[in-house]
Motif scaffolding. Structure first.
Motif, short mmCIF file in Angstrom:
data_model
loop_
_atom_site.label_atom_id
_atom_site.label_comp_id
_atom_site.label_asym_id
_atom_site.label_seq_id
_atom_site.Cartn_x
_atom_site.Cartn_y
_atom_site.Cartn_z
N ILE A 102 0.85 -1.19 0.00
CA ILE A 102 0.00 0.00 0.00
C ILE A 102 0.89 1.24 0.00
N ARG A 103 0.73 2.05 -1.03
CA ARG A 103 1.59 3.24 -1.18
C ARG A 103 1.08 4.42 -0.34
N ASN A 104 -0.23 4.56 -0.26
CA ASN A 104 -0.83 5.67 0.48
C ASN A 104 -2.09 5.18 1.18
N ALA A 105 -2.40 5.76 2.34
CA ALA A 105 -3.58 5.34 3.08
C ALA A 105 -4.22 6.53 3.77
N VAL A 106 -5.56 6.51 3.80
CA VAL A 106 -6.32 7.54 4.53
C VAL A 106 -7.28 6.84 5.47
N ILE A 107 -7.17 7.20 6.74
CA ILE A 107 -8.10 6.73 7.78
C ILE A 107 -8.94 7.94 8.16
N TYR A 197 -4.53 10.67 8.70
CA TYR A 197 -5.74 10.48 9.50
C TYR A 197 -6.53 11.78 9.41
N TRP A 198 -7.75 11.67 8.87
CA TRP A 198 -8.59 12.85 8.72
C TRP A 198 -9.60 12.93 9.86
N VAL A 199 -9.77 14.14 10.39
CA VAL A 199 -10.73 14.38 11.46
C VAL A 199 -11.69 15.46 11.00
N ALA A 200 -12.97 15.14 10.92
CA ALA A 200 -13.96 16.14 10.55
C ALA A 200 -14.09 17.18 11.65
N GLU A 201 -14.33 18.40 11.24
CA GLU A 201 -14.39 19.52 12.20
C GLU A 201 -15.38 19.25 13.33
N LYS A 202 -16.51 18.63 13.01
CA LYS A 202 -17.56 18.41 14.01
C LYS A 202 -17.26 17.25 14.96
N GLU A 203 -16.18 16.51 14.71
CA GLU A 203 -15.90 15.35 15.55
C GLU A 203 -14.51 15.40 16.21
N VAL A 204 -13.91 16.56 16.25
CA VAL A 204 -12.55 16.68 16.80
C VAL A 204 -12.50 16.12 18.22
N HIS A 205 -13.46 16.49 19.04
CA HIS A 205 -13.47 16.02 20.43
C HIS A 205 -13.68 14.50 20.50
N ASP A 206 -14.60 13.99 19.68
CA ASP A 206 -14.93 12.56 19.71
C ASP A 206 -13.77 11.67 19.28
N ARG A 207 -12.87 12.17 18.47
CA ARG A 207 -11.81 11.34 17.89
C ARG A 207 -10.47 11.48 18.62
N ARG A 208 -10.44 12.16 19.75
CA ARG A 208 -9.15 12.45 20.39
C ARG A 208 -8.40 11.17 20.80
N TYR A 213 -4.13 6.99 19.54
CA TYR A 213 -3.78 5.61 19.25
C TYR A 213 -3.04 5.50 17.91
N ILE A 214 -3.54 6.18 16.89
CA ILE A 214 -2.89 6.14 15.58
C ILE A 214 -1.50 6.75 15.66
N ARG A 215 -1.37 7.83 16.40
CA ARG A 215 -0.05 8.47 16.56
C ARG A 215 0.94 7.51 17.21
N LYS A 216 0.44 6.64 18.09
CA LYS A 216 1.30 5.69 18.78
C LYS A 216 1.74 4.55 17.86
N ILE A 217 0.79 3.96 17.10
CA ILE A 217 1.13 2.77 16.31
C ILE A 217 1.71 3.11 14.94
N PHE A 218 1.30 4.26 14.37
CA PHE A 218 1.84 4.71 13.09
C PHE A 218 2.38 6.13 13.28
N PRO A 219 3.54 6.27 13.91
CA PRO A 219 4.03 7.59 14.32
C PRO A 219 4.32 8.56 13.18
N HIS A 220 4.42 8.05 11.96
CA HIS A 220 4.70 8.95 10.84
C HIS A 220 3.42 9.49 10.20
N THR A 221 2.26 9.19 10.79
CA THR A 221 0.98 9.64 10.25
C THR A 221 0.86 11.16 10.25
N VAL A 222 0.27 11.68 9.18
CA VAL A 222 -0.05 13.11 9.08
C VAL A 222 -1.52 13.26 9.46
N PHE A 223 -1.82 14.20 10.36
CA PHE A 223 -3.19 14.41 10.81
C PHE A 223 -3.74 15.69 10.19
N ARG A 224 -4.97 15.59 9.65
CA ARG A 224 -5.60 16.74 9.00
C ARG A 224 -7.01 16.94 9.51
#
Length: 252
Positions: A102-107, A197-208, A213-224
């Motif tokens: 997998i070359r690129n991934a979006v969660i 890892y994309w976070v919708a504006e309306k769910e920022v609190h819900d996804r914290r 967790y993603i930052r821990k297991i995939f530390p090179h992830t870019v968050f948007r």
């Protein structure tokens, strides 16, 4: 598991995995924007497939099933894999399995395993099950509150009611229990170097917790943060913005 394919003549493979409480046609507005450039593969996840009577089993089993099908088809070189919410859980597990190139991934708002005692996660699953079951018997508008999603039109509510009428109570339970508690390898390793890892504006609190967790297991992830959108609202309500974002990821 049924795989719906579009743009088969194209060499760049893009896999799109839908969230819960929708069907594979969640991506219906995205398909015409991408099928001329990409080989799109959109699985109808068991339990949410209108053509095959089945139940959702587990994130682990469905991830393996999808991996097996792509390997059987010789589609192991994936330009981009995308998953939203439940689909994001499946993408997370596929990345950890590391069976595909997998070359690129979006969660996108992907649900990650709760790092809590089992009895607490069971209570959370019961809460989610009851919320969706309430929608199943006529309270579909509860979905807006439950999932921090965009305001649903009358047509959207009818669609949600149709899906809720189709899916079984077992699928509802298994979806939330598994997404909250799916297992991951003890030593997580992925060769995918470009994960967002994309976070919708309306769910920022819900996804914290999921972000942590993603930052821990995939530390090179870019968050948007995706502005002006709710949970799962990008592909169906903002398809052009969705495609721009996905193509930006594919360009690295």
């Amino acid at each position: 598991m049924t795989l719906h394919e579009f743009g088969k003549v194209n060499s760049r493979v893009v896999v799109l995995i839908h969230p819960s409480v929708v069907m594979w046609d969640y991506f219906e507005y995205v398909i015409p924007l991408m099928e001329e450039k990409y080989h799109l593969i959109i699985p109808a996840i068991p339990g949410y497939d209108p053509d095959v009577k089945s139940d959702f089993t587990s994130v682990e089993e469905i991830a393996k099933n999808l991996e097996d099908k792509l390997i059987e088809k010789g589609l192991t070189d994936v330009t981009c894999i995308y998953g939203c919410s439940m689909g994001g859980s499946i993408v997370t597990r596929i990345l950890a399995d590391n069976r595909l190139h997998i070359r690129n991934a979006v969660i996108d708002g992907g649900i990650t395993p709760y790092q809590l005692p089992r009895f607490i996660t069971r209570l959370i699953a019961v809460r989610d099950f009851l919320m969706i079951s309430a929608g199943k018997i006529g309270g579909t508008k509860l979905l807006e509150k439950a999932f921090s999603t965009d305001e649903l039109s009358e047509e959207d509510v009818k669609y949600a009611a149709k899906v809720l009428d189709m899916i079984s109570a077992r699928t509802i339970w298994n979806t939330f229990d598994s997404c909250n508690n799916y297992s991951m390898p003890a030593d997580v390793h992925t060769e995918c170097l470009n994960i967002e890892y994309w976070v919708a504006e309306k769910e920022v609190h819900d996804r914290r917790w999921d972000v942590a967790y993603i930052r821990k297991i995939f530390p090179h992830t870019v968050f948007r943060k995706i502005d002006n959108v709710g949970h799962g609202g990008l592909a169906p309500f903002n398809p052009e913005k969705f495609v721009r974002g996905l193509e930006s990821v594919c360009r690295g």
